[in-house]
Design a protein around this motif. Structure first.
Motif, PDB file in Angstrom:
ATOM      1  N   LYS A  84       0.832  -1.207   0.000  1.00  0.00           N
ATOM      2  CA  LYS A  84       0.000   0.000   0.000  1.00  0.00           C
ATOM      3  C   LYS A  84       0.861   1.250   0.000  1.00  0.00           C
ATOM      4  CE  LYS A  84      -2.219   1.123   3.745  1.00  0.00           C
ATOM      5  NZ  LYS A  84      -3.170   1.012   4.873  1.00  0.00           N
ATOM      6  N   GLN A  85       1.847   1.290   0.872  1.00  0.00           N
ATOM      7  CA  GLN A  85       2.740   2.446   0.918  1.00  0.00           C
ATOM      8  C   GLN A  85       3.544   2.564  -0.374  1.00  0.00           C
ATOM      9  OE1 GLN A  85       2.344   0.247   3.393  1.00  0.00           O
ATOM     10  NE2 GLN A  85       1.422   1.507   5.000  1.00  0.00           N
ATOM     11  N   GLY A  86       3.895   1.414  -0.987  1.00  0.00           N
ATOM     12  CA  GLY A  86       4.608   1.442  -2.256  1.00  0.00           C
ATOM     13  C   GLY A  86       3.766   2.054  -3.362  1.00  0.00           C
ATOM     14  N   LEU A  87       2.485   1.723  -3.380  1.00  0.00           N
ATOM     15  CA  LEU A  87       1.589   2.322  -4.373  1.00  0.00           C
ATOM     16  C   LEU A  87       1.472   3.821  -4.185  1.00  0.00           C
ATOM     17  CD1 LEU A  87      -1.370  -0.224  -4.602  1.00  0.00           C
ATOM     18  CD2 LEU A  87       0.233   0.368  -6.423  1.00  0.00           C
ATOM     19  N   GLU A  88       1.333   4.234  -2.942  1.00  0.00           N
ATOM     20  CA  GLU A  88       1.180   5.664  -2.667  1.00  0.00           C
ATOM     21  C   GLU A  88       2.450   6.430  -3.031  1.00  0.00           C
ATOM     22  OE1 GLU A  88      -2.034   4.838   0.913  1.00  0.00           O
ATOM     23  OE2 GLU A  88       0.077   5.191   1.380  1.00  0.00           O
ATOM     24  N   ALA A  89       3.596   5.810  -2.791  1.00  0.00           N
ATOM     25  CA  ALA A  89       4.851   6.448  -3.196  1.00  0.00           C
ATOM     26  C   ALA A  89       4.973   6.499  -4.708  1.00  0.00           C
ATOM     27  CB  ALA A  89       6.038   5.704  -2.587  1.00  0.00           C
ATOM     28  N   ALA A  90       4.590   5.411  -5.380  1.00  0.00           N
ATOM     29  CA  ALA A  90       4.652   5.380  -6.837  1.00  0.00           C
ATOM     30  C   ALA A  90       3.704   6.398  -7.453  1.00  0.00           C
ATOM     31  CB  ALA A  90       4.324   3.982  -7.347  1.00  0.00           C
ATOM     32  N   ALA A  91       2.599   6.680  -6.772  1.00  0.00           N
ATOM     33  CA  ALA A  91       1.634   7.648  -7.292  1.00  0.00           C
ATOM     34  C   ALA A  91       2.232   9.038  -7.421  1.00  0.00           C
ATOM     35  CB  ALA A  91       0.394   7.688  -6.406  1.00  0.00           C
ATOM     36  N   THR A  92       3.275   9.307  -6.642  1.00  0.00           N
ATOM     37  CA  THR A  92       3.913  10.632  -6.693  1.00  0.00           C
ATOM     38  C   THR A  92       5.345  10.547  -7.227  1.00  0.00           C
ATOM     39  OG1 THR A  92       4.511  10.413  -4.349  1.00  0.00           O
ATOM     40  CG2 THR A  92       2.488  11.612  -4.870  1.00  0.00           C
ATOM     41  N   GLY A  93       5.652   9.474  -7.981  1.00  0.00           N
ATOM     42  CA  GLY A  93       6.938   9.404  -8.654  1.00  0.00           C
ATOM     43  C   GLY A  93       7.893   8.361  -8.147  1.00  0.00           C
ATOM     44  N   GLY A  94       7.534   7.586  -7.109  1.00  0.00           N
ATOM     45  CA  GLY A  94       8.406   6.542  -6.584  1.00  0.00           C
ATOM     46  C   GLY A  94       8.432   5.322  -7.484  1.00  0.00           C
ATOM     47  N   ARG A  95       9.246   4.324  -7.110  1.00  0.00           N
ATOM     48  CA  ARG A  95       9.367   3.119  -7.925  1.00  0.00           C
ATOM     49  C   ARG A  95       8.092   2.288  -7.834  1.00  0.00           C
ATOM     50  NH1 ARG A  95      10.156  -1.638  -5.235  1.00  0.00           N
ATOM     51  NH2 ARG A  95      10.673  -1.510  -3.008  1.00  0.00           N
ATOM     52  N   VAL A  96       7.874   1.502  -8.854  1.00  0.00           N
ATOM     53  CA  VAL A  96       6.700   0.637  -8.899  1.00  0.00           C
ATOM     54  C   VAL A  96       6.910  -0.538  -7.939  1.00  0.00           C
ATOM     55  CG1 VAL A  96       5.245  -0.811 -10.368  1.00  0.00           C
ATOM     56  CG2 VAL A  96       6.272   1.277 -11.285  1.00  0.00           C
ATOM     57  N   PRO A  97       5.977  -0.786  -7.017  1.00  0.00           N
ATOM     58  CA  PRO A  97       6.176  -1.881  -6.050  1.00  0.00           C
ATOM     59  C   PRO A  97       5.964  -3.243  -6.684  1.00  0.00           C
ATOM     60  CG  PRO A  97       4.028  -0.862  -5.735  1.00  0.00           C
ATOM     61  CD  PRO A  97       4.738  -0.034  -6.774  1.00  0.00           C
ATOM     62  N   ALA A  98       6.351  -4.281  -5.952  1.00  0.00           N
ATOM     63  CA  ALA A  98       6.182  -5.661  -6.410  1.00  0.00           C
ATOM     64  C   ALA A  98       4.700  -6.021  -6.445  1.00  0.00           C
ATOM     65  CB  ALA A  98       6.926  -6.609  -5.476  1.00  0.00           C
ATOM     66  N   LEU A  99       4.343  -6.859  -7.405  1.00  0.00           N
ATOM     67  CA  LEU A  99       2.981  -7.378  -7.523  1.00  0.00           C
ATOM     68  C   LEU A  99       3.026  -8.880  -7.272  1.00  0.00           C
ATOM     69  CD1 LEU A  99      -0.015  -7.300  -8.332  1.00  0.00           C
ATOM     70  CD2 LEU A  99       0.712  -7.475 -10.725  1.00  0.00           C
ATOM     71  N   VAL A 100       2.313  -9.317  -6.231  1.00  0.00           N
ATOM     72  CA  VAL A 100       2.272 -10.728  -5.852  1.00  0.00           C
ATOM     73  C   VAL A 100       0.942 -11.317  -6.288  1.00  0.00           C
ATOM     74  CG1 VAL A 100       2.345 -12.359  -3.938  1.00  0.00           C
ATOM     75  CG2 VAL A 100       3.773 -10.306  -3.895  1.00  0.00           C
TER      76      VAL A 100
END
Length: 602
Positions: free
Chosen positions: A302-318
Motif C-alpha cells: 500500500k505504501q509502495g503504491l502511494e509512493a509510486a503515485a507521486t513518482g516513486g518506484r513501482v512496487p512488487a505485484l504478488v
C-alpha cells in the motif's frame, strides 16, 4: 450455479452482455475431510504496470444527447447456467431453506440524512452522451476527509459530506482512466474498451483514495471483445479525491495456473487493504470460450503504491492462484472478498495479516459453510521480493442458499407498457459473499439467501456472519462469533453491505422491494450482538423498476438486472451507504434506476 457469461452481439440486437460474473464450474477432487484448513498457497511474481496521471473532469450532462429508441445501443445480460458437483461435507448439505423471524419496517430515521446519488440518466448522458444505456448500476462508494466518492457503472461523482453538494459530477469512468469513450456516437460508431464493476476505498491511515475497474479491450470498429484484459486502479496523490491520481494496471489476460480457455478477464474485481497492503481479487473467466478458472488474488504494498503515485518506484505485484483451495469442499474458489478496516492503523501479528471471506454454495442450492482466508507476512510486501503466504479454512455456518428473483410493487411503467410486457422481477444474482469489514476483531459480511415461511412463496433475505479470525503456526483459524438473518414478511431484502465503526457499531444496507414496496434503499443497525430494532427505509422508491434488461424485446426473460452489489463504509462514527432504488427523477426511454446515498450516526 448461475452466472452471466459475456458475449458480443450485433449493434442491431444490443452491444454487450453485461458481466455479472455469476459462477462457476469446478471439479470434485479427493476425499479430504470437510472443515480442514488448506496448506499454504505459494505466490508468483507479476509485473505491475504504472500508467499516467488523471483527474476528475467535472464534465456536465449533455441534455441534448439521444436518450434511446429503436436504434439505441445498450448492454443487456446473457444468462447461462452451470451445475457443479457437491464436494465432501460432514453431515451433508442442508435441504431446508431458512425460515427466520421477520423484522418490522419503519420510516423513522433518527440521526440519519441522505440524498439521491447517480442515476441512469446522468450515467447515460455523461461525456456528451458517449455512453451506453446500461443495467445494472454496480455501486462503488467510499468516504473520508470530508468527501464521498460514488462510482456507478461508467460515471463518477464526488460529494461534500457536510452538505451533500456535488463537487465534481458526470465524469465518466473511461475519462477518469484515460480511455476512449465507451462508444463515440458517430456514423458509424466507434467503440472504446469495455469497463465495468467499479470499486472505491479511502484509506484512513494514509488518507489516500483507491478506485478500481475491470477493463477488456475491444475492436474500435465492431465493438467485439479483444484478446487482452486488465484490472485498472487509481491511487490519489493527496487526501483530495478531486486532485491527481496515478493509474496502475494488472494484466489479467491469464492468471490461473491452468489458463484454460484464455485469453481471460478478471470479473468483478474486489478490493481491500490492511496496514501494509492493497489487495485485488477476481473471478477468472475466458473472454470468448465457456468456463470458469476460479478466484485469483493480487497483493501490492500500500505504501509502495502511494509512493509510486507521486513518482516513486513501482512496487512488487504478488499473485496467488486461489482457485484450487476449496476443491476438496466442492468446487473452484470464487468471489474471495478482501477485508477493509475502519481503523486508522492496524497492527496484526504474523508480520501483518489480511483476511478474506468467501461462500461455498457450489451447486446453487443450499449450503452452511463459510471459508476464511488469510495472507500473512504482509509487511514484506514493501520488499523487492515479498515473503507472503495464503491459507484458508472452512467453518460451519447457518444455512443460506440461492435466492429467487425479487418481486416488486406494481406501478406506472412507460417502457414495459409500451412493449406490452408484464411487470419485471429483480435479479438477486446468487449467494456469493458480499463486502467484508474487519472491525473490533471480527470479520463482518453477508449474502443474499432464499428464505421461506410455511405456506408462502420463497423470497430474498439476508444471511449475515460475524467471524472471529486468527492465525496460529502460519495457518488461518476461524470461529463463528455471531450470525443471523434479515427478512421481511412477504417482501425482499437484497444485496447487503455492512459498514462498521472501530467501536463495532454498524449498519447493514440493502434494497427493499416486494408487493408492498417499490424498490427502496433501506438499512438496519448491527453490533457484535447481531441486528437490532426495525428496518428503516432510507430512500423510498417511487416507481417500479422499468429498465430494458428484463424485457423480452431487449433479450430479457422478465427478470431485470439489479445492482450486483451495494456499499457501506464507516467514516468516524458515521456510516455512509449507497443502494439502488427507483426514484421519481428524470429517466431515459430505456431505464429509470437511481442510487440513494445515506449517512447514519451510530
Amino acid at each position: 450455479m448461475r452466472f452471466f457469461k459475456p458475449s458480443m452481439m450485433s449493434i442491431a440486437l444490443a452491444l454487450l452482455a453485461i458481466i455479472g460474473g455469476m459462477l462457476m464450474s469446478g471439479v470434485l477432487r479427493s476425499s479430504q475431510p470437510a472443515y480442514a484448513a488448506s496448506t499454504g498457497i505459494q505466490p508468483t511474481m507479476m509485473q505491475l504496470n504504472m500508467l499516467g496521471t488523471t483527474q476528475l473532469q467535472s464534465t456536465v450532462s449533455a441534455q441534448s444527447a439521444p436518450q434511446g429508441g429503436a436504434n439505441e445501443i445498450q448492454r443487456t445480460p446473457a444468462d447461462n447456467s452451470s451445475q457443479v458437483p457437491v464436494g465432501p461435507h460432514q453431515g451433508g448439505l442442508p435441504t431446508i431453506a431458512p425460515n427466520p423471524a421477520n423484522t418490522a419496517v419503519t420510516n423513522s430515521n433518527t440521526s440519519f440524512s441522505g440524498f439521491p446519488g447517480l442515476t441512469h440518466t446522468e450515467q447515460r448522458l455523461a461525456n456528451n452522451g458517449n455512453q451506453f444505456s446500461l443495467e445494472p448500476p454496480d455501486q462503488g462508494l467510499c468516504a473520508g476527509n470530508g468527501f464521498v466518492m460514488e462510482q456507478v457503472n461508467d460515471a463518477v461523482a464526488v460529494y461534500s459530506t457536510a452538505s451533500g453538494h456535488t463537487i465534481a459530477r458526470f465524469s465518466t469512468v473511461s475519462q477518469f482512466y484515460g480511455l476512449a469513450p465507451d462508444i463515440t456516437r458517430t456514423t458509424p460508431p466507434s467503440f472504446g474498451p469495455f469497463v465495468s464493476d467499479p470499486k472505491c476505498y479511502y484509506d484512513q491511515a494514509t488518507q489516500r483514495w483507491f478506485t478500481s475497474i475491470l477493463e477488456i479491450d475491444t475492436n474500435r470498429t465492431t465493438g467485439a471483445f479483444g484478446t487482452h484484459s486488465s484490472v485498472m486502479f487509481a491511487v490519489s496523490q493527496s487526501s483530495d479525491p478531486t486532485g491527481l491520481f496515478r493509474i496502475f494496471s494488472i494484466n489479467t489476460t491469464t492468471g490461473s495456473a491452468s489458463g484454460a480457455g484464455c485469453p481471460c478477464f478478471g470479473d468483478q474485481p474486489l478490493i481491500g487493504a490492511d496496514a501494509n497492503g492493497f489487495y485485488v481479487t477476481t473471478n477468472e473467466f475466458p473472454i470468448v470460450a465457456a468456463g470458469f478458472n476460479g478466484a485469483q488474488i493480487y497483493a501490492i504494498s500500500k505504501q509502495g503504491l502511494e509512493a509510486a503515485a507521486t513518482g516513486g518506484r513501482v512496487p512488487a505485484l504478488v499473485h496467488f492462484d486461489a482457485s484450487q483451495a476449496l476443491v476438496p469442499f466442492g468446487g473452484l474458489s470464487y468471489s474471495v472478498q478482501p477485508a477493509t478496516s475502519p481503523k486508522a492503523t492496524t497492527h496484526e501479528p504474523n508480520g501483518g495479516t489480511e483476511y478474506f471471506l468467501s461462500a461455498l454454495d457450489f451447486n446453487a442450492t443450499l449450503d452452511n459453510r463459510v471459508a476464511t482466508w488469510a495472507i500473512t507476512g504482509t509487511a514484506s510486501l514493501a520488499n523487492a521480493t515479498p515473503s507472503v503466504n495464503l491459507t484458508a479454512t472452512v467453518i460451519r455456518s447457518e444455512t443460506y442458499g440461492q435466492p429467487p428473483a425479487a418481486t416488486q410493487k406494481a406501478g406506472p411503467r412507460p417502457l414495459g407498457q409500451a412493449l406490452g410486457e408484464p411487470l419485471e422481477t429483480l435479479n438477486s444474482n446468487d449467494d456469493r459473499m458480499n463486502q467484508v469489514v474487519y472491525a473490533n476483531g471480527l470479520l463482518w459480511s453477508g449474502v443474499n439467501t432464499i428464505v421461506q415461511s410455511p405456506n408462502t412463496s420463497a423470497r430474498v433475505g439476508i444471511a449475515y456472519f460475524l467471524v472471529r479470525p486468527s492465525v496460529a503456526g502460519g495457518q488461518v483459524q476461524a470461529s463463528m462469533a455471531k450470525q443471523g438473518y434479515v427478512s421481511v414478511l412477504g417482501n425482499n431484502v437484497l444485496f447487503p453491505s455492512i459498514g462498521v465503526t472501530t467501536a463495532g457499531k454498524g449498519v447493514i444496507s440493502f434494497t427493499l422491494a416486494g408487493p408492498n414496496y417499490f424498490p427502496s434503499s433501506a438499512y438496519i443497525t448491527i453490533s457484535a450482538k447481531g441486528t437490532s430494532g426495525s428496518i428503516h427505509v432510507a430512500g423510498a422508491g417511487a416507481l417500479p423498476e422499468d429498465g430494458f434488461s428484463g424485457y423480452v424485446a431487449y433479450g430479457g426473460a422478465g427478470v431485470a438486472r439489479w445492482g450486483d452489489y451495494s456499499a457501506a463504509v464507516a467514516d468516524g462514527n458515521n456510516i455512509w451507504f449507497a443502494d439502488e432504488y427507483i426514484p421519481n427523477l428524470p429517466r431515459t426511454s430505456l431505464a429509470n434506476w437511481g442510487t440513494f446515498v445515506g449517512e447514519l450516526t451510530v
